[in-house]
Design an enzyme around this catalytic site. Sequence first.
Site, mmCIF file in Angstrom:
data_model
loop_
_atom_site.group_PDB
_atom_site.id
_atom_site.type_symbol
_atom_site.label_atom_id
_atom_site.label_comp_id
_atom_site.label_asym_id
_atom_site.label_seq_id
_atom_site.Cartn_x
_atom_site.Cartn_y
_atom_site.Cartn_z
ATOM 1 N N TYR A 104 40.767 36.496 39.688
ATOM 2 C CA TYR A 104 40.780 37.161 40.989
ATOM 3 C C TYR A 104 42.048 37.995 41.130
ATOM 4 C CZ TYR A 104 36.838 34.196 42.126
ATOM 5 O OH TYR A 104 35.616 33.580 42.107
ATOM 6 N N ASN A 127 29.070 39.704 47.240
ATOM 7 C CA ASN A 127 28.377 40.681 46.409
ATOM 8 C C ASN A 127 26.862 40.430 46.451
ATOM 9 O OD1 ASN A 127 27.456 42.393 44.347
ATOM 10 N ND2 ASN A 127 28.128 41.003 42.735
#
Length: 172
Positions: A104, A127
């Site tokens: 991340y 997403n």
Amino acid sequence: MTAPHTAYHNIASPLGAITLCANDQGLLGVWLARQTSLPADLGQPQANHPIIVWASAELADYFAGHFAGSDRSFSVPLVALGTPFQLQVWQALRTIPYGQTWSYQDLAEAIGRPTAARAVGMANGKNPLSIVVPCHRVIGKNGRLTGYAGGLERKAWLLEHETHTGSAERTD
């Protein structure tokens, strides 16, 4: 002005059923079975919608291990809806090379927001285009698998699949 025609269709995959949703401009969503972010209204069922046919063919190639294209990315047009920040993160996800993973933190740095790893993680989790926008390629900074809306077992399967097909040459 009328809204674009929205259609959906369920396809089979090694990971179970996948729901595809599209309008005339592009693919709106790719959801794995039991994924909680599936919208209530997907439009009309339509297996022969051109965008759904396109996405289905590319996903079939992906799962068959002979993904088309030298960069091994999907070419179907994408029109997922999100905030400007989410769209920026989702675009950056598409730059993670096939068969590789980023943390991340790596993703936050890629969008020029090195202190936003948590916000990137939240956007990654929203997403709507599983597999096509490869959020499964993002792992924890310590190298461990972390949350995936489709389930960690599916994330592990996708990463393993890409590892084993990443260096394979197309034979067809």
